[in-house]
Every structure is written in structure tokens, then in C-alpha cells.
Motif scaffolding. Structure first.
Motif, PDB file in Angstrom:
ATOM      1  N   ILE A   9      -6.093  85.652   2.574  1.00 42.13           N
ATOM      2  CA  ILE A   9      -4.997  85.314   2.939  1.00 42.13           C
ATOM      3  C   ILE A   9      -3.989  86.387   3.251  1.00 42.13           C
ATOM      4  O   ILE A   9      -3.192  86.423   4.269  1.00 42.13           O
ATOM      5  N   ALA A  10      -3.992  87.675   2.501  1.00 43.56           N
ATOM      6  CA  ALA A  10      -3.338  88.720   2.813  1.00 43.56           C
ATOM      7  C   ALA A  10      -3.647  89.243   4.247  1.00 43.56           C
ATOM      8  O   ALA A  10      -2.637  89.644   5.235  1.00 43.56           O
ATOM      9  N   MET A  11      -5.051  89.207   4.360  1.00 49.62           N
ATOM     10  CA  MET A  11      -5.159  89.661   5.975  1.00 49.62           C
ATOM     11  C   MET A  11      -4.644  88.621   6.939  1.00 49.62           C
ATOM     12  O   MET A  11      -4.116  89.329   8.148  1.00 49.62           O
ATOM     13  N   ALA A  12      -4.792  87.651   6.687  1.00 49.85           N
ATOM     14  CA  ALA A  12      -4.234  86.346   7.726  1.00 49.85           C
ATOM     15  C   ALA A  12      -2.809  86.888   7.953  1.00 49.85           C
ATOM     16  O   ALA A  12      -2.323  86.772   9.152  1.00 49.85           O
ATOM     17  N   GLY A  13      -2.038  87.138   6.763  1.00 55.22           N
ATOM     18  CA  GLY A  13      -0.561  87.037   6.955  1.00 55.22           C
ATOM     19  C   GLY A  13      -0.236  88.377   7.672  1.00 55.22           C
ATOM     20  O   GLY A  13       0.632  88.602   8.551  1.00 55.22           O
ATOM     21  N   GLY A  54      -3.504  79.959   3.877  1.00 56.87           N
ATOM     22  CA  GLY A  54      -3.393  81.082   4.919  1.00 56.87           C
ATOM     23  C   GLY A  54      -2.718  80.823   6.094  1.00 56.87           C
ATOM     24  O   GLY A  54      -2.089  79.590   6.172  1.00 56.87           O
ATOM     25  N   VAL A  55      -2.799  81.524   7.030  1.00 54.79           N
ATOM     26  CA  VAL A  55      -2.042  81.350   8.361  1.00 54.79           C
ATOM     27  C   VAL A  55      -2.746  81.662   9.460  1.00 54.79           C
ATOM     28  O   VAL A  55      -3.434  82.759   9.438  1.00 54.79           O
ATOM     29  N   ASN A  56      -2.905  81.021  10.531  1.00 52.34           N
ATOM     30  CA  ASN A  56      -3.455  81.195  11.790  1.00 52.34           C
ATOM     31  C   ASN A  56      -2.473  81.316  12.914  1.00 52.34           C
ATOM     32  O   ASN A  56      -1.528  80.426  13.018  1.00 52.34           O
TER      33      ASN A  56
END
Length: 624
Positions: A9-13, A54-56
């Protein structure tokens, strides 16, 4: 949530924040770039593990208000039209001059009037005679210069159309090229990648530039491709660009005019052509934008201005050189009527007959115009400036047929003609009609300076008599202001401004001719053609030469002032819309900086999560 999920999740952010910050940087860098639309990232939520999210990055959004954009294009067309129209009218106003200043047409006319009045006071004064000649040359030169200026403006409009058409073709090709590039990279909707977003910005800029040239309508399909139509619905651009053509002509003169029938047109036409060979004439269908303003100036505004000064020049010339002679009573057999001496008629001169219907008592005015070119027959009733006239053109090129032509044309009006082409009898039809008046208007030759009457050809058509001739090449009045000149015979011998008879010889102190000229210039009233834009076909303007001149110069001044106000108002509307569009779709530096701070904080938070996860992994590794 597992440590792996948290790290993911942090990496996606971080990736989302990095992309967003890059976009903020691009927005800031292009804040002053014309046509640039603010970009934002299109983020979507993703599930990570059983509980995390997460986010994309799904693409890039263009923050575009399509409704305001459509309004902006419409007003861009309107502003292009209004500004250019005002520019032409201001230049035309410059030719007419400020009524309060010297060097205007009115100033020249007043100087001529004053010079003739001075001659009437001192007809035997050589300086007074020369003063009239000088004043006449000044006003003729003023009309020549005004006509040349008007045609120069028409030529500039013709050139302007040519340049605008070339510019439009370049823009349409660029729009079609971008449409084809989008076809190879269709993402659909409003979300797209950075290269496609840049293409859309570029295409919108081309469309806006095209809207400045003409009124257009734009539709968009599901893959962000557009189709561009004219306001009248003619397609200009799809996957292919149509080609506009303009067959610009050379020198523009008063006699060169545009006509929808190409065989009758002597000025360029705007046509759109397609790859399948089809073509459509757009000249009269473009209603806004710079092209419409150029066409209107070339074919209407400036043509009307030329008509105004041509009519003034024609009335100025004919009022002094035309002589009207009443018919004399005659009886032929048992029929009474009037005989008219037509020996001095030139082409364009008119016989006037007033007929009273015996049954109803209704009067009719019949104008019989001499024509030497049968190709122009029949003449319209507008061939004279009186809407109540019944106009009949008669071909005098074959004198032996004139009486037969008159009877064929006017027997239905209960008139009967006898005589010859140089002496015509117009007779009553007992019980049906009575000829109550008859006359003929003839024009004096410029060489006939001692006709025995006060009439004199002070002004000529480049040395020839002005008689209002109508021929296959057009009417003599067309462009007369450009050709008007002072009679060379009077320039050589100004005494003929006083001496109108040699047998008996006019006394050098006789003011008859000077008084006649003064009366014609200041007191006599005339009817003026509605083609001048003054008056109408049903109620033509009637007045003195000065009142007519003041009418069309005041009308021109009002038109220039009104056009300037409209252009200013259109500029305000356009600026308001541009600001509204900028507020929604432009780059606001304060907002971008605030957004950047928010992204930096989010980036730091994601980085801290990753750092914490890393420390936790290290602690776990040490524990084992």
C-alpha cells in the motif's frame, strides 16, 4: 493486515504521489502556455489483502468544461467577425473624414457652392470663374480618391479571404492528423495518458484558432476524435480534412462583383472540396468569424459605400448637364396627344409620359429609356429611382424599329405612337386614356458649352457625357466617382461658365448660368437609388445634393460607431468567458502549490510507513 500488505500500500501511494507531483510540475511549467488545460491524476482504489486498500494511477484527467469551451469558440468567432468589421468601417470612416474637419467631401461641396455663388455675384470676374473650376476639380479629386480608397479596401478584403482560407486549410489538416493519431491510441472517456492529453490540448488550440476564422460546430466520439462542421452544417474535418479553395482575382474595381453564379462572378468564391470530387460553395454560408467579415466588407459594406458616392457623382453631373424639354400638343388624324423631340437623346436618357386613365382617373408615370444594347432588355422598374414609374427600355440601335417597339410595349397601356425615332408622337386612346404630360430629358455633350440654355456639362465621365447609359457591361453610374472629371473645355475657357449663347452673345456680366448651377446644387431635390442604403425601394430618399451627402456620411459614421461598440462588447464577453474557462481549466499557481504541499506530506507519510515496515522486518529478522 500483513507487513507485506502495508508495504504494498505504501509503495502504491508513493508511485501515485510521484505521478501527481510530476503532473503538478507540468501544470506549473505550462501555466502561461496558450490552450494548456490543467491535468490531474485519475486514481482508483485497489484491494490489498483481506482488509487493506491501495491506489493505482488509471490515467490523466484534463480538467475541461466542455460547455464553456463550446461557448468560448462561438464567442471567438463573434469577436473575430466584430473586430474585423469594425476595423474596415473605421478605415472607411477615415476616407469620409470627420464632418467637423476640413478636407471632407462636404467641405469640398460647400467650397464649390461658395465659388459658384461668388461667380453669380461677379460673373465678369476671371478669378471667380477660375475659382469655380478649381473648386470643381477639388470635389472631383475628392470623389476619385474616395473611390480608389474604397476599392483598395475591397482588394484588402479579397486578399484577407485568400490568407484566411490558406490558414484554415493548415488548421484543418492539423486537426485531422491529430484525429488519426488518437485512432491509434484510443483510451476513451476523459481519462488518458500524458502524450494523448498533450495532443488533445494541441487539437483544441487548433479548433479555437479555426473558430476565429469561421463559425464552426464540433462533435466528439467515444475515442476523443472530433468532427468539425461549419455553422451551416457542412463537414470540414473528420479523419480527413476537406480542402478550402479561393480563386482570388487581380485588381478589384467598382465593376467587379461577386455572384453565386460563377459565370457572372468577377470576384473569388470560397469552395470546400472533398477527396471524392464533390464541392460546395461556402461564400455566402459563413456567417461569423474573420472570413465572414471579409466577405461582408468586400461584397456588401464597401459596395454600398461605392454606390453612395457613385450616386452622388451621377446626380452632381446630371443635375447640371441634363435638360428636360416638355412635349408639345399634336393631333394626328383624329387622335390628340404630345410630340416629343428625341433627336438629342443619348443612351440612358429618358422620355417621361404621364397618362390618366379615362375610366378611373388614375395617373400613371411611364419612363421610356433609350437603350443601344438590346441584351439588357427588358429593363426592371428599378432602372429609375421612382418606385411609381413604369419603366420601358427601347432599343434605339435600329431607329426604324423604335415606333414599332413602343407600340408593342405600351399599346396594352392604351398608348399609341407614331412619327420617327427623332420625333415621337404619343397619342391618346379615346375613351381609355389621356396623355396629360410628356417630356424628354437629354444630356448636353461636354463640347456643347453654348447651347443657348444655362445647362452645362461641368462634370464629365473621363471627358465623355454622363447620361446614365445601361449596357451589357453594366451601368455607366458604376464607378463614376472614380472617373469623374471637370470638363476640359471649361478648364481651357472658364468664360463659358457665363457665356451660354453666341447668338445672341451672352453678356460677360450675365449671371444666368451661375444662378442655375447654384440652384441645382443647393435647392433642387432629386431621388436617390435604394442601392445606396439610403431610403428604400418603396420610399427612396429625396432631397438636395447636400442633404443626401449628409445622410450617407452620417449613416456611415453611425455604422462605424455602432460596429466599434459591438466589437468592444464582444471583447468583454470573450474576456469573461476566457476567464471563466481559465478558472475551471487553467492553472492556478496558488492551488498547485497547496496541492504540492499536500502531496509532499502524503509522500512523507508513505515513506515513513515503508521505513517503519522495514524496521519491523529487521526486528523480526534479528529475533530469529
Amino acid at each position: 493486515m500483513s507487513l507485506g500488505d502495508a508495504l504494498s500500500i505504501a509503495m502504491a501511494g508513493l508511485r501515485a504521489n510521484q505521478a501527481a507531483m510530476s503532473l503538478v510540475s507540468s501544470n506549473v511549467a505550462n501555466a502561461e502556455t496558450p490552450g494548456y488545460v490543467r491535468k490531474t491524476v485519475d486514481q482508483v482504489t485497489t484491494n490489498t489483502g483481506s482488509t487493506g486498500s491501495g491506489v493505482n494511477i488509471n490515467g490523466i484527467n484534463r480538467e475541461l468544461d466542455e460547455f464553456v469551451q463550446t461557448q468560448l469558440r462561438t464567442e471567438t468567432s463573434g469577436a473575430g467577425y466584430a473586430s474585423l468589421k469594425s476595423d474596415f468601417l473605421q478605415q472607411l470612416q477615415g476616407l469620409y473624414g470627420n464632418p467637423d474637419s476640413s478636407g471632407t467631401l462636404e467641405d469640398s461641396f460647400n467650397a464649390l457652392t461658395a465659388a459658384v455663388q461668388a461667380l453669380g455675384t461677379s460673373p465678369d470676374s476671371q478669378s471667380a470663374r477660375i475659382g469655380v473650376i478649381n473648386a470643381a476639380q477639388t470635389i472631383a479629386g475628392q470623389l476619385n480618391a474616395m473611390s480608389n480608397g474604397i476599392q483598395t479596401l475591397r482588394g484588402a478584403a479579397e486578399t484577407g479571404i485568400k490568407d484566411a482560407v490558406a490558414n484554415a486549410n493548415t488548421l484543418m489538416k492539423q486537426i485531422a492528423d491529430i484525429n488519426n493519431k488518437l485512432q491509434t491510441n484510443p483510451l476513451g472517456g476523459t481519462s488518458t495518458d500524458s502524450s494523448t492529453a498533450a495532443l488533445l490540448d494541441q487539437r483544441d488550440r487548433y479548433v479555437t484558432q479555426l473558430s476565429q476564422l469561421m463559425d464552426i460546430r464540433v462533435t466528439t466520439n467515444s475515442v476523443n476524435q472530433i468532427t468539425v462542421f461549419t455553422g451551416a452544417g457542412v463537414q470540414l474535418v473528420g479523419n480527413e480534412a476537406a480542402t478550402l479553395s479561393f480563386n482570388a482575382q487581380g485588381t478589384v474595381t467598382p465593376s467587379t462583383t461577386w455572384n453565386s453564379q460563377s459565370s457572372l462572378s468577377s470576384l473569388g468564391s470560397i469552395k470546400v472540396s472533398y477527396s471524392n470530387g464533390g464541392s460546395i460553395d461556402l461564400t455566402s454560408t459563413i456567417k461569423s468569424g474573420e472570413i465572414a467579415a471579409y466577405v461582408e466588407a468586400r461584397d456588401k459594406t464597401l459596395v454600398e459605400a461605392q454606390n453612395q458616392i457613385d450616386q452622388f457623382a451621377a446626380t452632381l453631373a446630371s443635375s447640371l448637364s441634363d435638360k428636360t424639354t416638355a412635349g408639345t400638343p399634336v393631333t394626328v388624324g383624329t387622335q390628340a396627344g404630345q410630340t416629343i423631340d428625341t433627336a438629342g437623346m443619348m443612351t440612358g436618357n429618358v422620355m417621361h409620359v404621364t397618362v390618366t386613365d379615362a375610366t378611373t382617373g388614375t395617373q400613371r408615370n411611364i419612363s421610356i429609356v433609350r437603350v443601344d444594347d438590346p441584351s439588357v432588355l427588358p429593363l426592371p422598374n428599378s432602372a429609375t429611382n421612382d418606385p411609381n414609374d413604369v419603366v420601358v427600355g427601347i432599343d434605339f440601335s435600329q431607329p426604324g424599329t423604335v415606333i414599332a417597339q413602343l407600340n408593342a410595349a405600351l399599346n396594352p397601356s392604351n398608348l399609341y405612337f407614331t412619327g420617327t425615332s427623332s420625333s415621337i408622337n404619343v397619342l391618346n386612346n379615346p375613351g381609355f386614356s389621356t396623355v396629360t404630360a410628356a417630356s424628354v430629358t437629354t444630356t448636353l455633350s461636354p463640347t456643347n458649352l453654348t447651347s443657348g440654355g444655362p445647362e452645362v456639362a461641368l462634370f464629365t465621365d473621363n471627358g465623355a457625357a454622363y447620361s446614365g447609359a445601361i449596357g451589357g457591361s453594366g451601368s455607366q453610374i458604376t464607378g463614376l466617382a472614380q472617373r469623374l472629371s471637370v470638363n476640359n473645355g471649361l478648364v481651357a475657357d472658364p468664360s463659358r461658365l457665363v457665356v451660354f449663347s453666341t447668338s445672341p452673345l451672352t453678356a460677360s456680366g450675365d449671371s444666368t448660368r451661375a444662378d442655375f448651377i447654384t440652384r441645382q446644387l443647393t435647392k433642387s431635390t432629386y431621388s436617390y437609388s435604394p442601392q445606396t442604403g439610403v431610403g428604400s425601394s418603396s420610399a427612396p430618399f429625396k432631397g438636395t445634393l447636400l442633404s443626401y451627402m449628409q445622410q450617407f456620411t452620417a449613416q456611415q459614421g453611425a455604422a462605424a460607431q455602432s460596429a466599434a461598440q459591438v466589437a468592444d462588447g464582444q471583447t468583454v464577453v470573450l474576456n469573461t468567458l476566457e476567464k471563466k474557462f481559465s478558472d475551471v481549466s487553467g492553472v492556478n499557481m496558488d492551488e498547485e502549490m497547496a496541492h504540492l504541499l499536500s502531496l509532499q506530506n502524503a509522500y512523507s507519510a508513505n515513506a515513513r510507513v515503508m521505513s517503519t515496515v522495514n524496521q519491523m522486518y529487521q526486528t523480526l529478522m534479528q529475533a530469529f
